[in-house]
Write an enzyme that holds these catalytic residues in place. Structure first.
Site, mmCIF file in Angstrom:
data_model
loop_
_atom_site.group_PDB
_atom_site.id
_atom_site.type_symbol
_atom_site.label_atom_id
_atom_site.label_comp_id
_atom_site.label_asym_id
_atom_site.label_seq_id
_atom_site.Cartn_x
_atom_site.Cartn_y
_atom_site.Cartn_z
ATOM 1 C CD GLU A 1 29.164 28.215 60.971
ATOM 2 O OE1 GLU A 1 28.371 27.666 61.755
ATOM 3 O OE2 GLU A 1 29.251 29.471 60.860
ATOM 4 C CG ASN B 1 17.259 35.074 61.998
ATOM 5 O OD1 ASN B 1 17.732 34.612 60.963
ATOM 6 N ND2 ASN B 1 17.514 34.560 63.189
ATOM 7 C CG HIS C 1 24.857 31.791 60.045
ATOM 8 N ND1 HIS C 1 24.470 30.959 61.068
ATOM 9 C CD2 HIS C 1 26.192 31.570 59.877
ATOM 10 C CE1 HIS C 1 25.521 30.257 61.486
ATOM 11 N NE2 HIS C 1 26.580 30.614 60.770
ATOM 12 C CE LYS D 1 20.116 32.995 58.906
ATOM 13 N NZ LYS D 1 19.339 32.561 60.104
ATOM 14 C CE1 TYR E 1 21.816 27.704 60.595
ATOM 15 C CE2 TYR E 1 21.035 27.678 58.340
ATOM 16 C CZ TYR E 1 21.456 28.378 59.459
ATOM 17 O OH TYR E 1 21.509 29.752 59.440
#
Ligand code: IDP
Length: 140
Positions: A128, A114, A117, A11, A51
């Site tokens: 995905e 964080n 993913h 990320k 998302y």
């Protein structure tokens, strides 16, 4: 256990801090093979679609803005039980709860920012992976 493939995203908080190599080392040390990888910058629309499952959660807008804020590295990891193994290496969503030695314990800045993913089940992994990669880009 069967060989699986899972979708991983490094990320923006992690690409900004130049942590791609350190995070990839964690995957490789855990026996996960990076069989596809590219650095891209998501649009708000692309982040929102990825998302979509969280669209009714209070943090959805913030999450999409964060994911579209700076480049991400999208990748496909392959290995024995890769989906669960990747989730183990990532650690809990909130870095405060993540086990020592996990990516989120070492690198994540907050529950939102964080660092990584990882797909959570075989069906979502397949969806995905197909969202970001064509079959020709997966070199196992
Ligand atoms: P996961 O990434 O560990 O599977 P999910 O519950 O699926 O966790 O949430 C997806 C992402 O949404 C998280 O990784 C995090 O970036 C963000 N997120 C989850 N909970 C919160 C929150 O309470 N505040 C802000 N962002 C959150």
């Amino acid at each position: 256990m069967a060989t699986e493939r899972t979708l991983s995203i490094i990320k923006p908080d992690a690409t900004r801090r130049n942590l791609t190599g350190k995070i990839n080392a964690k995957f490789e040390e855990a026996g996960l093979r990076i069989i596809a990888q590219k650095r891209i910058k998501l649009t708000m629309e692309q982040a929102g679609k990825f998302y979509e499952v969280h669209k009714d959660r209070p943090f959805y807008g913030e999450l999409c803005e964060f994911m579209a804020s700076e480049p991400v590295v999208v990748q496909v990891l392959e290995g024995e039980g890769a989906i669960a193994k990747n989730r183990e290496v990532m650690g809990a969503t909130n870095p405060a709860d993540a086990a020592a030695g996990t990516i989120r314990a070492e690198f994540a800045e907050s529950v939102g920012e964080n660092s990584v993913h990882g797909s959570d089940a075989p069906e979502t992994a397949a969806q995905e992976i197909a969202y970001f990669f064509s079959g020709l880009e997966l070199v196992g």
